[in-house]
Design an enzyme around this catalytic site. Structure first.
Site, short mmCIF file in Angstrom:
data_model
loop_
_atom_site.label_atom_id
_atom_site.label_comp_id
_atom_site.label_asym_id
_atom_site.label_seq_id
_atom_site.Cartn_x
_atom_site.Cartn_y
_atom_site.Cartn_z
N CYS A 282 0.88 -1.17 -0.04
CA CYS A 282 -0.11 0.02 -0.11
C CYS A 282 0.81 1.12 -0.05
CB CYS A 282 -0.85 -0.02 1.34
SG CYS A 282 -2.03 -1.39 1.24
N LYS B 72 -8.56 -0.36 10.51
CA LYS B 72 -8.39 -1.31 9.46
C LYS B 72 -7.46 -2.43 9.88
CE LYS B 72 -7.64 -1.92 4.64
NZ LYS B 72 -7.07 -1.43 3.25
N LYS C 76 -13.29 -1.45 9.58
CA LYS C 76 -13.14 -2.40 8.39
C LYS C 76 -12.37 -3.67 8.76
CE LYS C 76 -11.40 -2.80 3.92
NZ LYS C 76 -10.46 -2.04 2.88
C1 PBG Z 1 -6.47 -1.37 -0.11
C2 PBG Z 1 -7.98 -1.93 0.21
C3 PBG Z 1 -8.43 -3.23 0.36
C4 PBG Z 1 -9.68 -3.20 0.58
C5 PBG Z 1 -10.00 -1.84 0.13
N1 PBG Z 1 -9.06 -0.97 0.37
C6 PBG Z 1 -7.50 -4.32 0.29
C7 PBG Z 1 -6.41 -4.44 1.39
O1 PBG Z 1 -6.17 -3.55 2.37
O2 PBG Z 1 -5.74 -5.63 1.19
C8 PBG Z 1 -10.50 -4.55 0.78
C9 PBG Z 1 -11.90 -4.28 0.45
C10 PBG Z 1 -12.85 -5.59 0.39
O3 PBG Z 1 -12.21 -6.68 0.62
O4 PBG Z 1 -13.86 -5.52 -0.07
N2 PBG Z 1 -6.51 -0.30 -0.97
#
Ligand code: PBG
Length: 324
Positions: A126, A191, A244
């Site tokens: 990321c 998150k 999340k």
């Molecule tokens: C990272 C991001 C992720 C998701 C949203 N933004 C994936 C991660 O962090 O690996 C996951 C969303 C989902 O699973 O519906 N940009």
């Protein structure tokens, strides 16, 4: 004797005394926009969800509006990826172009840009990779550029999902400096590093990613740490905080709702969607009932906003008076 059944005997009274009400206006629908044209590609890991190109997304956006849902979040899938994820902050990157077109063609919708680099980096992290992790401070300016170019292109709100420290303050400053002091930031504050994102990796084209995000996303053993993340994001200028995933983190939603005063959003992620879809396909659960029960549980836990791939199904159930 406590006669709790008095309020349960008649359907009208059950509905009259519900503690949780839901509105289509509380829903955000995530969409995947891929560079190219004529694309309407079903995502194998998420049956019923599609990748669109900027031309085909227009009809989909009109559909979303016809469900009564007025907020959409964009994820981009670029043609080319590189070490520094330059597609994320390119003023003509896929999300920026999608925002420009969407704003013009379907201006009734509120557009939220996902601010992150993982869909754009060749290594799939990321941010700027260094050794086994991501360089926090080198990533911040790129996130700022991503946010500013998205807002320039028409984003009504930005949602940083990268989990770098100090990003909310950096992005707030960058937006203010560019004159976008009225643009809200919805922070992915809590998150977690989660296996529930599995199907998303396929959806967003980062299925080649081999590592994990445990050095920046949160450890799911922790709750008090979520409070620290949320409080610091609010102090840094977050207007909305997000938890999340949603379903395995209802305690976190409730905790943040109780201790903060900003709106709390919950992201019911790809794994939550696909488990229900696949379970229903296998004939072991009732899809509609489970969608309703899980969505309501997230609102009951304290979410003000629900980001969900089931936006259409939930909107229809609200219309039919089955929930809410
Ligand atoms: C990272 C991001 C992720 C998701 C949203 N933004 C994936 C991660 O962090 O690996 C996951 C969303 C989902 O699973 O519906 N940009």
């Amino acid at each position: 004797m406590y006669r709790g059944r008095r309020l349960r005997i008649l359907e009208n009274i059950r509905e009259l005394t519900r503690e949780t009400r839901v509105s289509k206006k509380s829903l955000i629908y995530p969409m995947f926009i891929e560079e190219g044209s004529g694309i309407v590609k079903e995502i194998p890991s998420m049956p019923g969800q599609f990748r669109y190109s900027t031309d085909t997304m227009i009809d989909k956006l009109k559909d979303v509006l016809s469900w009564g849902v007025t907020s959409v979040m964009f994820f981009g899938i670029p043609k080319e990826k590189d070490e520094v994820g330059s597609g994320a902050y390119d003023p003509h990157g896929i999300v920026q172009e999608a925002l420009r077109i969407a704003k013009k063609e379907v201006p009734e919708i509120t557009y939220i840009g996902d601010v992150c680099m993982c869909e754009y980096t060749s290594h799939g992290h990321c941010g700027i990779a260094c050794e086994h992790t991501v360089d926090n401070d080198k990533t911040l300016p790129l996130l700022c550029k991503t946010a500013v170019t998205q807002v320039e292109a028409g984003a009504d709100m930005v949602a940083p999902s990268d989990m770098m420290d100090g990003r909310i303050e950096a992005i707030r400053e960058a937006l203010d400096e560019a004159g976008y002091y009225n643009t809200p930031i919805m922070s992915y504050a809590a998150k977690y590093a989660s296996a529930f994102y599995g199907p998303f990796r396929d959806a967003a084209g980062s299925d080649g990613f081999k590592g994990d995000r445990k050095s920046y996303q949160m450890d799911y053993h922790n709750r008090r740490q979520a409070v620290m993340e949320a409080v610091s994001d609010i102090e840094e200028g977050a207007d909305i905080i997000m938890v999340k995933p949603a379903l395995a983190y209802l305690d976190i939603i409730r905790e943040l709702k109780d201790i903060t005063d900003v709106p709390v959003a919950a992201y019911s992620v790809s794994g939550e969607y696909s488990m229900i879809k696949m379970g229903a396909k296998a004939g072991v659960i009732d899809e509609k009932e489970i969608i309703a029960e899980t969505a309501i549980s997230i609102f009951r836990a304290g979410a003000d906003i629900l980001i969900t791939y089931f936006a259409k199904e939930i909107a229809e159930m609200i219309d039919r008076g089955e929930i809410g």
